[in-house]
Design a protein around this motif. Structure first.
Motif, PDB file in Angstrom:
ATOM      1  N   LYS A 187       0.812  -1.210   0.000  1.00  0.00           N
ATOM      2  CA  LYS A 187       0.000   0.000   0.000  1.00  0.00           C
ATOM      3  C   LYS A 187       0.847   1.262   0.000  1.00  0.00           C
ATOM      4  O   LYS A 187       0.397   2.321  -0.461  1.00  0.00           O
ATOM      5  N   GLN A 188       2.058   1.165   0.566  1.00  0.00           N
ATOM      6  CA  GLN A 188       2.886   2.343   0.711  1.00  0.00           C
ATOM      7  C   GLN A 188       4.299   2.056   0.213  1.00  0.00           C
ATOM      8  O   GLN A 188       4.744   0.912   0.203  1.00  0.00           O
ATOM      9  N   CYS A 189       4.975   3.104  -0.170  1.00  0.00           N
ATOM     10  CA  CYS A 189       6.362   3.009  -0.619  1.00  0.00           C
ATOM     11  C   CYS A 189       7.213   2.384   0.484  1.00  0.00           C
ATOM     12  O   CYS A 189       7.076   2.725   1.654  1.00  0.00           O
ATOM     13  N   SER A 190       8.098   1.471   0.105  1.00  0.00           N
ATOM     14  CA  SER A 190       8.885   0.761   1.110  1.00  0.00           C
ATOM     15  C   SER A 190      10.215   1.429   1.426  1.00  0.00           C
ATOM     16  O   SER A 190      10.904   1.022   2.357  1.00  0.00           O
ATOM     17  N   PRO A 206       5.474   8.470 -11.465  1.00  0.00           N
ATOM     18  CA  PRO A 206       4.337   7.815 -10.819  1.00  0.00           C
ATOM     19  C   PRO A 206       4.773   6.640  -9.931  1.00  0.00           C
ATOM     20  O   PRO A 206       5.656   5.864 -10.298  1.00  0.00           O
ATOM     21  N   LEU A 207       4.162   6.539  -8.767  1.00  0.00           N
ATOM     22  CA  LEU A 207       4.335   5.391  -7.881  1.00  0.00           C
ATOM     23  C   LEU A 207       3.034   4.592  -7.909  1.00  0.00           C
ATOM     24  O   LEU A 207       1.985   5.085  -7.496  1.00  0.00           O
ATOM     25  N   LEU A 208       3.089   3.387  -8.450  1.00  0.00           N
ATOM     26  CA  LEU A 208       1.899   2.555  -8.592  1.00  0.00           C
ATOM     27  C   LEU A 208       1.864   1.558  -7.444  1.00  0.00           C
ATOM     28  O   LEU A 208       2.525   0.514  -7.480  1.00  0.00           O
ATOM     29  N   THR A 209       1.096   1.878  -6.398  1.00  0.00           N
ATOM     30  CA  THR A 209       1.017   1.009  -5.223  1.00  0.00           C
ATOM     31  C   THR A 209       0.003  -0.101  -5.441  1.00  0.00           C
ATOM     32  O   THR A 209      -0.850  -0.026  -6.335  1.00  0.00           O
ATOM     33  N   GLU A 210       0.098  -1.135  -4.621  1.00  0.00           N
ATOM     34  CA  GLU A 210      -0.783  -2.306  -4.692  1.00  0.00           C
ATOM     35  C   GLU A 210      -0.864  -2.840  -6.120  1.00  0.00           C
ATOM     36  O   GLU A 210      -1.920  -3.188  -6.632  1.00  0.00           O
ATOM     37  N   THR A 211       0.300  -2.880  -6.748  1.00  0.00           N
ATOM     38  CA  THR A 211       0.424  -3.308  -8.142  1.00  0.00           C
ATOM     39  C   THR A 211       1.627  -4.227  -8.272  1.00  0.00           C
ATOM     40  O   THR A 211       2.608  -4.087  -7.536  1.00  0.00           O
ATOM     41  N   ASN A 212       1.551  -5.180  -9.185  1.00  0.00           N
ATOM     42  CA  ASN A 212       2.689  -6.061  -9.418  1.00  0.00           C
ATOM     43  C   ASN A 212       2.755  -6.411 -10.906  1.00  0.00           C
ATOM     44  O   ASN A 212       1.834  -6.106 -11.667  1.00  0.00           O
ATOM     45  N   ILE A 213       3.845  -7.063 -11.306  1.00  0.00           N
ATOM     46  CA  ILE A 213       4.003  -7.493 -12.691  1.00  0.00           C
ATOM     47  C   ILE A 213       3.587  -8.952 -12.832  1.00  0.00           C
ATOM     48  O   ILE A 213       4.014  -9.807 -12.049  1.00  0.00           O
ATOM     49  N   LYS A 214       2.750  -9.211 -13.816  1.00  0.00           N
ATOM     50  CA  LYS A 214       2.295 -10.575 -14.067  1.00  0.00           C
ATOM     51  C   LYS A 214       3.117 -11.250 -15.155  1.00  0.00           C
ATOM     52  O   LYS A 214       3.412 -12.441 -15.075  1.00  0.00           O
TER      53      LYS A 214
END
Length: 364
Positions: A187-190, A206-214
């Motif tokens: 949810k937040q930048c680590s 842009p910071l895309l939170t709660e997102t991952n690469i599939k």
């Protein structure tokens, strides 16, 4: 076979600090580095943010390394570069390999492991697709940019919102590259608030939170990635020609595979990022100097204790985010150094600045 009082494996900031302090005790110390030069990962870090605690001024990683190298050269530490350690046995014998090394094997009364970390590769992640050119770790990207001077792409996606990922994003932006976004699965930048402000917000990345690469797409070279929301699973194709992976560091301790890491021999010591991943290189230096003294005390038969390095001595970690809008209105994050102090304005004064500044520095 040559015998040394202490052998330090790893010539980064941890190894140099430990070797230097051990040598001050009048011992014969050998420092072994597998690269052609001392300095470790700092040699590819052209950005500032180092040295605030230890040197009292903000330096680039390369400047920090240069000061440490100059200091170690003023000691009687024997230095072996371009030398790989192949193994350590129970008799404290170290097997070496390298075209320039003077030794095949050496023996030491005490051994300090200061081998640092390695990056977690994309192959360790559940991401499908091909492995085309243009997929790089953050460390490899930094080395190619700052040491080799290579042009590694034009349109970048960065996976991982830790400090390294954000710093690479800024380095690319400063080279007029298009950083499409930094992907963060939480949810937040680590990373540190300072880096979020200086590296992302300042450059409108842009910071895309709660997102991952599939999935990774492309054959000869990467053409894009499919990202997905970890909240609702929605997917989106993101076109890019380079993917930078910055998903964490792993302490490099393979030389200790034959030992019980929880119960190592009394003559074996670990320091720096090989022990655990630190946020600041200053802390690495300070703790490794202590470890050098502890190892020297062991060799000399004096009483010392690993308890000299405790969590109580370390400065408390700074929280990375503000919890509420109310907090955001009352608190300012200082970006003067990596500590990212959260300053609060009370009765006409700023409180909470560890360095003693009268007011917090803000991103320009």
């Amino acid at each position: 076979m040559e015998t040394f009082d202490i052998a330090v494996i790893g010539g980064g900031p941890a190894g140099m600090a430990a070797a230097g302090k051990a040598a001050e005790e009048g011992l014969r110390v050998l420092l072994i580095e597998r690269d052609e030069a001392l300095g470790g990962i700092l040699n590819q870090c052209a950005h500032k943010g180092f040295g605030i605690t230890y040197f009292g001024e903000e330096l680039t990683g390369q400047e920090y390394a240069a000061r440490c190298i100059e200091a170690i050269k003023q000691t009687n530490v024997e230095i072996l570069t371009d030398t790989m350690v192949l193994g350590i046995d129970e008799n404290r014998i170290i097997t070496l390999s390298g075209s320039k090394t003077r030794y095949d094997r050496i023996q030491a009364k005490a051994i300090i492991i200061a081998t640092g970390c390695r990056e977690r590769p994309i192959g360790a992640l559940p991401i499908v697709g091909s492995r085309p050119a243009g997929v790089l770790s953050a460390g490899a990207a930094q080395k190619m940019l700052n040491v080799g001077g290579y042009d590694i792409g034009n349109n970048f996606v960065i996976l991982g919102s830790g400090d390294i990922g954000m710093i690479v994003a800024r380095e690319l932006a400063l080279r007029n590259k298009n950083v499409i976004g930094v992907i963060c699965h939480t949810k937040q930048c680590s990373g540190l608030p300072r880096n979020r402000i200086n590296c992302l917000e300042r450059f409108n990345i842009p910071l895309l939170t709660e997102t991952n690469i599939k999935e990774v797409h492309g054959q000869a070279r990467i053409s894009g990635v499919t990202i997905f929301s970890t909240v609702d699973g929605t997917e989106e194709f993101m076109e890019c020609d380079t993917l930078i992976v910055a998903v964490g560091l792993i302490p490099e301790r393979e030389l200790l595979d034959k030992f019980d890491i929880q119960n190592t021999p009394e003559w074996l010591f670990i320091c720096g990022n090989a022990d655990y991943v630190h946020d600041l290189v200053d802390d690495v230096t300070i703790e490794s100097e202590k470890m050098g003294k502890i190892a020297a005390a062991f060799v000399k038969g004096e009483k010392s204790s690993i308890d000299n390095i405790t969590a109580a001595e370390q400065e408390p970690e700074q929280e990375n985010t503000l919890d509420t809008d109310e907090d955001a209105a009352e608190i300012c994050i200082c970006v003067a150094c990596p500590k990212s102090c959260r300053a609060r304005f009370v009765d006409g004064k700023w409180l909470g600045l560890a360095c003693g500044r009268k007011e917090p520095a803000r991103a320009i």
